[in-house]
Design a protein around this motif. Structure first.
Motif, mmCIF file in Angstrom:
data_model
loop_
_atom_site.group_PDB
_atom_site.id
_atom_site.type_symbol
_atom_site.label_atom_id
_atom_site.label_comp_id
_atom_site.label_asym_id
_atom_site.label_seq_id
_atom_site.Cartn_x
_atom_site.Cartn_y
_atom_site.Cartn_z
ATOM 1 N N HIS A 470 0.988 -1.092 0.088
ATOM 2 C CA HIS A 470 0.105 -0.060 -0.016
ATOM 3 C C HIS A 470 0.883 1.161 -0.071
ATOM 4 C CE1 HIS A 470 -3.875 -1.800 0.395
ATOM 5 N NE2 HIS A 470 -3.369 -2.659 1.286
ATOM 6 N N SER A 485 -4.980 6.715 4.051
ATOM 7 C CA SER A 485 -5.476 6.511 2.637
ATOM 8 C C SER A 485 -4.223 6.415 1.708
ATOM 9 C CB SER A 485 -6.419 7.800 2.326
ATOM 10 O OG SER A 485 -5.607 8.974 2.125
ATOM 11 N N THR A 486 -4.691 5.656 0.640
ATOM 12 C CA THR A 486 -3.832 5.335 -0.248
ATOM 13 C C THR A 486 -3.728 5.871 -1.825
ATOM 14 O OG1 THR A 486 -4.714 3.150 -1.438
ATOM 15 C CG2 THR A 486 -3.903 2.895 0.978
ATOM 16 N N SER A 490 -7.914 3.345 -1.436
ATOM 17 C CA SER A 490 -8.114 2.372 -0.428
ATOM 18 C C SER A 490 -8.186 3.400 0.923
ATOM 19 C CB SER A 490 -7.380 1.398 -0.182
ATOM 20 O OG SER A 490 -7.733 0.320 -1.395
ATOM 21 N N THR A 491 -9.143 3.300 1.876
ATOM 22 C CA THR A 491 -8.996 4.183 2.991
ATOM 23 C C THR A 491 -9.013 2.917 4.192
ATOM 24 O OG1 THR A 491 -10.364 6.082 2.389
ATOM 25 C CG2 THR A 491 -10.242 5.484 4.599
ATOM 26 N N VAL A 492 -8.147 2.993 5.067
ATOM 27 C CA VAL A 492 -7.873 1.820 5.961
ATOM 28 C C VAL A 492 -7.942 2.710 7.334
ATOM 29 C CG1 VAL A 492 -6.276 0.247 6.754
ATOM 30 C CG2 VAL A 492 -6.299 0.613 4.385
ATOM 31 N N PHE A 515 -10.611 -1.943 5.730
ATOM 32 C CA PHE A 515 -11.093 -1.047 4.542
ATOM 33 C C PHE A 515 -12.444 -0.350 4.857
ATOM 34 C CE2 PHE A 515 -8.265 -4.110 2.488
ATOM 35 C CZ PHE A 515 -7.227 -3.368 1.882
ATOM 36 N N GLU A 517 -15.346 0.465 3.197
ATOM 37 C CA GLU A 517 -15.824 -0.018 2.079
ATOM 38 C C GLU A 517 -16.402 0.899 1.144
ATOM 39 O OE1 GLU A 517 -15.247 -2.874 0.614
ATOM 40 O OE2 GLU A 517 -14.299 -4.002 2.134
ATOM 41 N N GLU A 520 -14.030 2.794 -1.150
ATOM 42 C CA GLU A 520 -13.050 1.845 -1.829
ATOM 43 C C GLU A 520 -13.164 2.552 -3.337
ATOM 44 O OE1 GLU A 520 -10.089 -0.670 -2.429
ATOM 45 O OE2 GLU A 520 -11.047 0.088 -0.674
ATOM 46 N N GLY A 521 -11.891 2.808 -3.772
ATOM 47 C CA GLY A 521 -11.815 3.521 -5.148
ATOM 48 C C GLY A 521 -12.056 4.847 -5.091
#
Length: 557
Positions: A470, A485-486, A490-492, A515, A517, A520-521
């Motif tokens: 990531h 966030s990546t 993706s947010t973790v 994640f 959800e 996501e994206g």
């Protein structure tokens, strides 16, 4: 019992006998204080200090300060007048000379040696002429800030103002930046036109009084203009305006707003006092009751509470108010702090006993963040691309300073256990934890954000992210959780989110990175973590739900 109350109870003074100092201080009090200061000062000098009712200092009892320095000439003159003579002792604050970093400055405030200045690339602190990318304001967590930290939300509560999943707040407004902190129950968002929107807890008028004196502002309202960014404490807000000046509103009990001591609070923006005139600021951050800032030259400034050493000036400023009560010499105005420390080269000592020495070179910083009673800062990048150091200071509870021990630090001290060659880009702080983001998208963590977990005393790579390749771009930490966030959208999150701030639906906590959800994206342009909330600026909202503003206002307004 809290760390603060433990600390204060341990400082309680008991004794009887002849009163020799203000606040009913007895001879026993003076003798104990003289011993606490290392014994280098004679009793008569300690008595003179108390009778002055001036600012106390942290003395030679500090095991981490190895340099014995002369007292300031003004203080030495005072001691001499009191009959104690000229005294040298290991004082972690004042010196007879200005620090090397100050002596190198010209009258205009620039360093006299351009060669030393050229080591740093300070372009990161210069405001970009390009407008920052904008997106949509999104929040997770409750909008009822009156309950945060005071009342638990039951899992069955599904009120419209409890946002358990990411929800768009202002879908028609282009937002450039969001601001809050682990200490704050209020939030600031700044739009494309540099207007500041505020919402959340307003009991100390930290969001101003233009929207009324309501204790809760449930949805975003415009409260200021010409704002570049903001920093939020428990009961105060600092604004960095477009011209580089600092303004504040809220409570100034400890000097955290940077105003004079006679100004206790204000619901309107007031300029902060700064000891160096005509300078422009570039970064700001707030702890619970103190504030820090970096100017465009990367020099550190601080104001507010000094109790845990978070002012970075080498002292807590303890002094007697009465026989059984201590107070602290807080800073009512921003002052520059130019002394930095590193661990002494003594391999025979462990982390608990290791001493520190002053760094002789001038240090410039590029980023700063504050926890509850501590701060962390990142050195400015070097022109040769070499590694950047991380400094921390203030309360050392739960290992949040990263020095392998739970001891307070009174000067910014290098965090030694980060890898050689690391180039940092940002720092973040939770209440009692610290994060560093590197140029290769890795995150290092130390401290504690979950009471159920052991404290991490030294920096550790967040391998759950690094091992899965990531590339982290944004980091943040609230009072009990962490968010990353990546680059791939993706947010973790992980930790405890009792008010739904993790955005995991009905799930209130996650011991491991999970994640989010609904996000996501979706690319995250900016994020900030507060008490009871996480706010994002997202590039596109896709199918995220939109807040029913009218329903929230009806329920909470």
């Amino acid at each position: 019992m809290s760390a603060r109350s433990n600390r204060r109870s341990s400082r309680a003074r008991r004794g009887s006998g002849e009163i020799v100092a203000p606040g009913y201080g007895t001879k026993a009090d003076v003798q104990k204080l003289q011993k606490d200061l290392g014994g280098a000062l004679p009793v008569i000098a300690v008595t003179a200090m108390l009778r002055s009712e001036g600012r106390g200092i942290r003395g030679a009892s500090d095991p981490d300060v190895t340099t014995t320095v002369q007292t300031s000439s003004a203080w030495a003159d005072f001691i001499h007048d009191e009959g104690a003579g000229t005294i040298s002792f290991g004082m972690a604050g004042s010196t007879s000379e200005e620090p090397a970093s100050k002596k190198q400055k010209t009258d205009e405030g620039n360093a006299a040696d351009p060669q030393e200045q050229s080591d740093y690339d300070l372009s990161v602190l210069v405001p970009s002429k390009k407008k920052a990318p904008t997106g949509t304001l999104v929040q997770c967590g409750t909008l009822d800030s009156s309950v945060i930290g005071r009342k638990a939300i039951k899992s069955t509560e599904t009120a419209v103002y409890h946002l358990n999943i990411p929800t768009s707040l202002l879908p028609k407004v282009a937002i450039a930046k969001v601001c809050t902190s682990c200490n704050a129950s209020h939030t600031i968002a700044i739009d494309r036109a540099n207007q500041a929107y505020g919402w959340g807890r307003n009991e100390a008028l930290c969001l101003g009084d233009e929207v009324g004196e309501s204790k809760v502002i449930p949805t975003p309202q415009i409260i200021a203009s010409n704002i570049q960014t903001a920093a939020l404490g428990k009961s105060h807000t600092i604004f960095l305006q477009l011209d580089g000046s600092l303004h504040a509103m809220g409570q100034n009990k400890s000097g955290q707003c940077g105003w004079r001591q006679n100004v206790k609070s204000s619901g309107t923006l007031k300029p902060c006092q700064v000891n160096n005139k005509d300078i422009k600021f570039a970064r700001i951050a707030c702890g619970e009751d103190f504030s820090v800032a970096l100017d465009e030259e990367g020099i550190l400034y601080s104001a507010g509470s000094s109790e845990f050493g978070q002012l970075a000036n080498g002292e807590t400023g303890e002094y007697f108010v009465s026989a059984n009560k201590l107070a602290f010499a807080n800073s009512y105005g921003f002052a520059d702090r130019t002394i930095f420390h590193q661990s002494a080269k003594d391999s025979s000592r462990n982390d608990q006993m290791k001493k520190t020495t002053q760094i002789t070179q001038e240090i410039r910083l590029q980023d700063v963040a504050c926890g509850k009673h501590f701060a962390i800062a990142l050195e400015a990048p070097k022109e040769n691309g070499s590694s950047t150091r991380v400094f921390s200071w203030g309360s050392g509870n739960y290992g949040c300073l990263g020095h392998g021990r739970q001891q307070d630090e009174y000067y910014p001290r290098v965090v030694e256990m980060l890898p050689n060659g690391m180039v940092g880009t940002n720092v973040a702080a939770g209440s009692t934890c610290s994060l560093v983001l590197t140029s290769n998208g890795h995150v290092y963590y130390w401290g504690q954000h979950q009471s159920s977990k052991d404290a991490v005393m030294k920096p550790q790579l967040v391998d759950a992210l690094a091992n899965n390749q990531h590339d982290v771009k944004k980091i943040g930490s609230g009072s009990s959780f962490v968010v990353c966030s990546t680059s791939l959208g993706s947010t973790v999150v992980w930790g405890q989110g009792p008010y739904g701030e993790l955005g995991l639906g009905s799930k209130k906590s996650s011991s491991k990175p999970a994640f989010v959800e609904p996000l996501e994206g979706i690319k995250i342009l900016d994020l900030a973590c507060g008490q009871g909330s996480v706010v994002y600026v997202v590039e596109e909202e896709k199918n995220l739900p939109t807040l029913d503003t009218a329903a929230v206002e009806a329920a909470l307004g």
